[in-house]
Scaffold this motif. Sequence first.
Motif, PDB file in Angstrom:
ATOM      1  N   UNK A  68       0.804  -1.177  -0.089  1.00 18.26           N
ATOM      2  CA  UNK A  68       0.043   0.038  -0.163  1.00 18.26           C
ATOM      3  C   UNK A  68       0.765   1.119  -0.061  1.00 18.26           C
ATOM      4  N   UNK A  69       1.969   1.274   0.737  1.00 22.29           N
ATOM      5  CA  UNK A  69       2.900   2.525   0.915  1.00 22.29           C
ATOM      6  C   UNK A  69       3.289   2.610  -0.650  1.00 22.29           C
ATOM      7  N   UNK A 303      10.166   4.611  -2.326  1.00 15.72           N
ATOM      8  CA  UNK A 303      10.578   3.481  -3.289  1.00 15.72           C
ATOM      9  C   UNK A 303       9.699   3.569  -4.524  1.00 15.72           C
ATOM     10  N   UNK A 304       8.309   3.551  -4.153  1.00 14.06           N
ATOM     11  CA  UNK A 304       7.389   3.728  -5.060  1.00 14.06           C
ATOM     12  C   UNK A 304       7.411   5.184  -5.928  1.00 14.06           C
ATOM     13  N   UNK A 305       8.124   6.025  -5.392  1.00 21.20           N
ATOM     14  CA  UNK A 305       8.315   7.151  -6.329  1.00 21.20           C
ATOM     15  C   UNK A 305       9.410   7.027  -7.345  1.00 21.20           C
ATOM     16  N   UNK A 306      10.351   5.951  -6.977  1.00 23.85           N
ATOM     17  CA  UNK A 306      11.603   5.586  -7.794  1.00 23.85           C
ATOM     18  C   UNK A 306      12.777   6.520  -7.216  1.00 23.85           C
ATOM     19  N   UNK A 378      12.831  -0.429   7.855  1.00 29.25           N
ATOM     20  CA  UNK A 378      13.828  -0.396   6.519  1.00 29.25           C
ATOM     21  C   UNK A 378      13.183  -1.639   5.902  1.00 29.25           C
ATOM     22  N   UNK A 379      13.701  -2.812   6.556  1.00 26.20           N
ATOM     23  CA  UNK A 379      13.546  -4.131   5.613  1.00 26.20           C
ATOM     24  C   UNK A 379      12.021  -4.041   4.970  1.00 26.20           C
ATOM     25  N   UNK A 380      11.240  -4.150   5.790  1.00 28.07           N
ATOM     26  CA  UNK A 380       9.767  -4.252   5.296  1.00 28.07           C
ATOM     27  C   UNK A 380       9.328  -3.392   4.429  1.00 28.07           C
ATOM     28  N   UNK A 381       9.709  -2.024   4.476  1.00 27.04           N
ATOM     29  CA  UNK A 381       9.106  -1.284   3.412  1.00 27.04           C
ATOM     30  C   UNK A 381       9.938  -1.334   2.055  1.00 27.04           C
ATOM     31  N   UNK A 382      11.130  -2.110   2.305  1.00 28.24           N
ATOM     32  CA  UNK A 382      11.817  -1.938   1.029  1.00 28.24           C
ATOM     33  C   UNK A 382      11.747  -3.633   0.307  1.00 28.24           C
ATOM     34  N   UNK A 441      21.210  -3.673   0.246  1.00 28.21           N
ATOM     35  CA  UNK A 441      20.591  -4.973  -0.342  1.00 28.21           C
ATOM     36  C   UNK A 441      19.099  -5.196   0.127  1.00 28.21           C
ATOM     37  N   UNK A 442      18.589  -4.197   0.932  1.00 25.45           N
ATOM     38  CA  UNK A 442      17.179  -4.376   1.616  1.00 25.45           C
ATOM     39  C   UNK A 442      16.277  -3.847   0.582  1.00 25.45           C
ATOM     40  N   UNK A 443      16.713  -3.078  -0.372  1.00 27.30           N
ATOM     41  CA  UNK A 443      15.572  -2.232  -0.933  1.00 27.30           C
ATOM     42  C   UNK A 443      15.162  -3.017  -2.274  1.00 27.30           C
ATOM     43  N   UNK A 444      13.971  -3.049  -2.387  1.00 33.35           N
ATOM     44  CA  UNK A 444      13.591  -3.633  -3.724  1.00 33.35           C
ATOM     45  C   UNK A 444      11.857  -3.168  -3.602  1.00 33.35           C
ATOM     46  N   UNK A 445      11.612  -2.904  -5.092  1.00 33.33           N
ATOM     47  CA  UNK A 445      10.309  -2.192  -5.409  1.00 33.33           C
ATOM     48  C   UNK A 445       9.244  -3.384  -5.816  1.00 33.33           C
ATOM     49  N   UNK A 446       8.472  -3.660  -4.999  1.00 34.43           N
ATOM     50  CA  UNK A 446       7.428  -4.744  -5.042  1.00 34.43           C
ATOM     51  C   UNK A 446       6.238  -4.652  -5.963  1.00 34.43           C
ATOM     52  N   UNK A 447       6.061  -3.140  -6.244  1.00 39.22           N
ATOM     53  CA  UNK A 447       5.061  -3.115  -7.399  1.00 39.22           C
ATOM     54  C   UNK A 447       5.263  -3.201  -8.830  1.00 39.22           C
TER      55      UNK A 447
END
Length: 448
Positions: A68-69, A303-306, A378-382, A441-447
Amino acid sequence: MNFLKTLFVIALPIILQNFFSSFVNMLDTIMVGQLGSIDIAAVGLANQIFFVLNIVLFGTVSGGSIFMTQFWGKKDIQGIHRTMGITLIMSFFVSLVFFSVAFFAPRFCLSLYTKDYEVIKRGAEYLRCVAPSYFFFGIGFAFAHAERSIERVKIPMVATITSVLLNAVLNYFLIFGIKIGGNQIIPAMGIIGAAIATNIARFIEFLILIIIPYARHYEIAAKFSQYFKSQPGFLAKYVRICLPVLINESLWGIGQSIQNSIYAHAGTDIIAAFNIQSTISNLIWTFFIGCGNACAIIIGKKIGEGMYDEAKKLAKKITFFMIGCATCVGIFLFPLSMCLIYFFKVEPEVIHMAQVFLWIAICLYPLWSIGMSMVVGVCRSGGDTIFALIIDVGFMWVVSLPLGFCAVYFWHLPFWAIYLCVHTEDFLKATFGLIRLFSGKWLKNVTE
């Protein structure tokens, strides 16, 4: 310092929400504490079922909040609705399971924590009475986290503050009763009164969380059918990202509950002292819960905004800010530990043990802040949910729980040594969490 302004705009309502909730829990403990050690131990252990429910629900909705975020950063409202539908279904079934266990098998639940007959008897009466509140809490919890994810953080704050203030007033009247002119207007119901107050307060909170978004046409408010529109591949991606979070929180909640069982088996006085300490620590810890959740919202949106580099910089700033705050809070909390005798009507040895528990907790606060920042923020948002699972519950189940078990059943260590054994995980979690933070390494864009 712009990041601090952004952090507190989002964090402050969450902090206030959790503060009021924990403050009223402390008042509950003080009120029930006037009834004696048996009742305070009974309510404390009965509330372990709610604690596990809370943790499992947090895992359920936190997984959805990751999506959602990031959807909010992209302004994908339909994506938010699809995610909301899944979290509502899961929250309902989790609440149903916990209600069934608490209502139909309360003695069995409490026997997992203690063998004290009186504690089990009193706790079972309370648990069966408070069980209906689990449904209101579960659905309301899903709406509250969805509202936070789209930065509508004031609604959950208003709902919780209203609920906890109502709960505090009702607790006083229903636990101790009311006499006017020698006539008993409301009978003193003890811990059953506390359970009734909780049911009423949770229902009011539930109504506020649902009615306000629809009345004001907020982004999460949608027709029932819109919550359940399917998209090819979305459910599989949701499960892949969110399942580790659900497993994480479930195992963490069960682990925390086992830790309480360890203290309970060490003695009724020890679990009573631990409940006093944990109530105070939970009140103080609301600040860090708020910052951790705000961190997740801010970074997830970036992250959603890139804006990946900006997200990494913010993650480091917020983590070290929380470490500094944890150190300062611990220093200012120390004098409070000397005043416990004035708030709790329990034996002097229980007060002494609660003070020692609190002193050790103060020393551990900086480590706890790292865990909160890395796992929740950090980890979950990423989308790095598997690593969060490993550090959050791996060390708990492999290291701290076995040490705590041995400390009680084999080594027969003093209460403070048992506490230290149980918290060995915090050193490992903080170390590996910082390594992951700087690796990026924690950052991933899940959308995508």
